[in-house]
Design a protein around this motif. Structure first.
Motif, PDB file in Angstrom:
ATOM      1  N   UNK A 187      57.437  38.886  60.313  1.00  0.00           N
ATOM      2  CA  UNK A 187      57.446  38.750  58.855  1.00  0.00           C
ATOM      3  C   UNK A 187      56.255  39.510  58.286  1.00  0.00           C
ATOM      4  N   UNK A 188      56.512  40.262  57.238  1.00  0.00           N
ATOM      5  CA  UNK A 188      55.428  41.011  56.590  1.00  0.00           C
ATOM      6  C   UNK A 188      54.739  40.119  55.570  1.00  0.00           C
ATOM      7  N   UNK A 189      53.406  40.096  55.619  1.00  0.00           N
ATOM      8  CA  UNK A 189      52.617  39.274  54.706  1.00  0.00           C
ATOM      9  C   UNK A 189      51.894  40.181  53.717  1.00  0.00           C
ATOM     10  N   UNK A 190      52.065  39.906  52.438  1.00  0.00           N
ATOM     11  CA  UNK A 190      51.348  40.618  51.379  1.00  0.00           C
ATOM     12  C   UNK A 190      50.199  39.742  50.896  1.00  0.00           C
ATOM     13  N   UNK A 191      48.982  40.272  50.965  1.00  0.00           N
ATOM     14  CA  UNK A 191      47.803  39.573  50.470  1.00  0.00           C
ATOM     15  C   UNK A 191      47.338  40.263  49.195  1.00  0.00           C
ATOM     16  N   UNK A 192      47.098  39.470  48.152  1.00  0.00           N
ATOM     17  CA  UNK A 192      46.673  39.996  46.850  1.00  0.00           C
ATOM     18  C   UNK A 192      45.270  39.501  46.540  1.00  0.00           C
ATOM     19  N   UNK A 249      57.456  39.749  52.973  1.00  0.00           N
ATOM     20  CA  UNK A 249      58.310  38.551  52.964  1.00  0.00           C
ATOM     21  C   UNK A 249      57.551  37.342  52.438  1.00  0.00           C
ATOM     22  N   UNK A 250      56.229  37.343  52.656  1.00  0.00           N
ATOM     23  CA  UNK A 250      55.359  36.219  52.310  1.00  0.00           C
ATOM     24  C   UNK A 250      54.225  36.746  51.436  1.00  0.00           C
ATOM     25  N   UNK A 251      53.828  35.950  50.447  1.00  0.00           N
ATOM     26  CA  UNK A 251      52.738  36.344  49.555  1.00  0.00           C
ATOM     27  C   UNK A 251      51.623  35.310  49.618  1.00  0.00           C
ATOM     28  N   UNK A 252      50.387  35.810  49.777  1.00  0.00           N
ATOM     29  CA  UNK A 252      49.207  34.964  49.703  1.00  0.00           C
ATOM     30  C   UNK A 252      48.192  35.591  48.769  1.00  0.00           C
ATOM     31  N   UNK A 253      47.362  34.772  48.130  1.00  0.00           N
ATOM     32  CA  UNK A 253      46.339  35.270  47.210  1.00  0.00           C
ATOM     33  C   UNK A 253      44.965  34.883  47.715  1.00  0.00           C
ATOM     34  N   UNK A 254      44.087  35.873  47.781  1.00  0.00           N
ATOM     35  CA  UNK A 254      42.724  35.653  48.255  1.00  0.00           C
ATOM     36  C   UNK A 254      41.756  36.081  47.165  1.00  0.00           C
ATOM     37  N   UNK A 255      40.970  35.142  46.646  1.00  0.00           N
ATOM     38  CA  UNK A 255      40.006  35.476  45.599  1.00  0.00           C
ATOM     39  C   UNK A 255      38.958  36.449  46.131  1.00  0.00           C
ATOM     40  N   UNK A 256      38.374  37.223  45.230  1.00  0.00           N
ATOM     41  CA  UNK A 256      37.445  38.274  45.640  1.00  0.00           C
ATOM     42  C   UNK A 256      36.143  37.743  46.224  1.00  0.00           C
ATOM     43  N   UNK A 257      35.852  36.463  46.011  1.00  0.00           N
ATOM     44  CA  UNK A 257      34.640  35.886  46.602  1.00  0.00           C
ATOM     45  C   UNK A 257      34.961  34.835  47.666  1.00  0.00           C
ATOM     46  N   UNK A 258      36.218  34.807  48.137  1.00  0.00           N
ATOM     47  CA  UNK A 258      36.627  33.927  49.227  1.00  0.00           C
ATOM     48  C   UNK A 258      36.898  34.772  50.470  1.00  0.00           C
ATOM     49  N   UNK A 259      37.090  34.117  51.601  1.00  0.00           N
ATOM     50  CA  UNK A 259      37.413  34.877  52.805  1.00  0.00           C
ATOM     51  C   UNK A 259      38.042  33.981  53.859  1.00  0.00           C
ATOM     52  N   UNK A 260      38.830  34.609  54.741  1.00  0.00           N
ATOM     53  CA  UNK A 260      39.431  33.883  55.850  1.00  0.00           C
ATOM     54  C   UNK A 260      38.358  33.567  56.891  1.00  0.00           C
ATOM     55  N   UNK A 261      38.380  32.353  57.395  1.00  0.00           N
ATOM     56  CA  UNK A 261      37.357  31.905  58.327  1.00  0.00           C
ATOM     57  C   UNK A 261      37.499  32.599  59.676  1.00  0.00           C
ATOM     58  N   UNK A 262      38.736  32.713  60.153  1.00  0.00           N
ATOM     59  CA  UNK A 262      38.965  33.297  61.475  1.00  0.00           C
ATOM     60  C   UNK A 262      39.837  34.541  61.365  1.00  0.00           C
TER      61      UNK A 262
END
Length: 254
Positions: free
Chosen positions: A1-6, A83-96
């Motif tokens: 599945x393709x993931x789109x991060x915005x 296929x999937x959409x997620x939103x990441x704020x500009x001052x947040x980040x994924x832990x792993x």
């Protein structure tokens, strides 16, 4: 599945690199990264352009004036091909580095329309300092005070196509409204990953000051009303106290 991060940003040079690198370093490679910039006047665009080649064609970006954060998020959604959409704020980040692996696996294994997880609120200048743990838990009624942490909320693109994007009428609580609409009004299927996937610097427009806390509370009540969901009489007061606590944390009073 393709993931789109915005990622939506404006004059975000201070922390944008951390957000971008947390996407770039993901072990899951079937992604596209979309950055919507509101016409920054600092070094934000330079940062975006420097990282673009490292994504090897998997990054898109736009820089132009918008009508607020939720208008910018809608622009990003409309540009996605995943296929999937997620939103990441500009001052947040994924832990792993395997956060998106876990998201993809959950969608495939559980065959659901959405997935969410837990989140750490961290100190702005020291992301190793955890100020609060948002342990979301399994789905419950929104009227109980429950809702996912929006940055951890991943949704199939077809759900946006079917039930709509962010409602830009809301200036502070459109993220709450869209989750309420998807999960409560239309009962899209969801799965909870019992794990902390994102670190979020404590702040945000809704906790900026008491005026915004009040406006956000009013918008949330309007969101319930517009989606024909009744709330118990004590809900506004419960929400008010929760947001004041976040504000005090931000100001280092707690």
């Amino acid at each position: 599945m393709k993931i789109s991060i915005i990622t939506v940003c404006w004059n975000s040079e201070k922390y944008l690199k951390t957000a971008i690198e947390s996407v770039l370093n993901q072990t899951y490679k079937n992604i596209e990264y979309i950055i919507i910039d509101g016409g920054s006047s600092d070094k934000t665009l330079d940062i975006i352009k420097n990282y673009e080649p490292l994504f090897k064609g998997r990054m898109k970006w736009v820089s132009e004036k918008d009508n607020g954060i939720y208008d910018a998020m809608n622009k990003g959604i409309n540009l996605t091909s995943g296929d999937i959409i997620g939103l990441l704020n500009s001052d947040d980040f994924y832990i792993s580095n395997n956060a998106l692996e876990k998201i993809s696996n959950a969608f495939i294994r559980e065959n659901v329309d959405s997935v969410y997880a837990d989140l750490y609120y961290v100190k702005e200048t020291d992301t190793d300092k955890i100020l609060r743990r948002w342990i979301t838990g399994k789905k419950r009624p929104f009227t109980s005070g429950w809702h996912p942490a929006h940055p951890t909320f991943f949704v199939k693109k077809e759900i946006y196509s079917k039930f709509g994007n962010f409602n830009v009428y809301y200036k502070i609580a459109a993220d709450f409204e869209i989750m309420l609409r998807f999960l409560e009004k239309y009962s899209v299927s969801t799965y909870y990953i019992k794990e902390f996937l994102i670190k979020m610097r404590l702040g945000g427009k809704s906790n900026e000051n008491f005026k915004n806390i009040k406006k956000g509370k009013n918008e949330i009540m309007q969101a319930f009303k517009s989606n024909n969901i009744s709330v118990p009489f004590y809900y506004p007061y419960k929400r008010w106290m929760f947001k004041i606590f976040q504000y005090l944390l931000k100001k280092n009073i707690y």
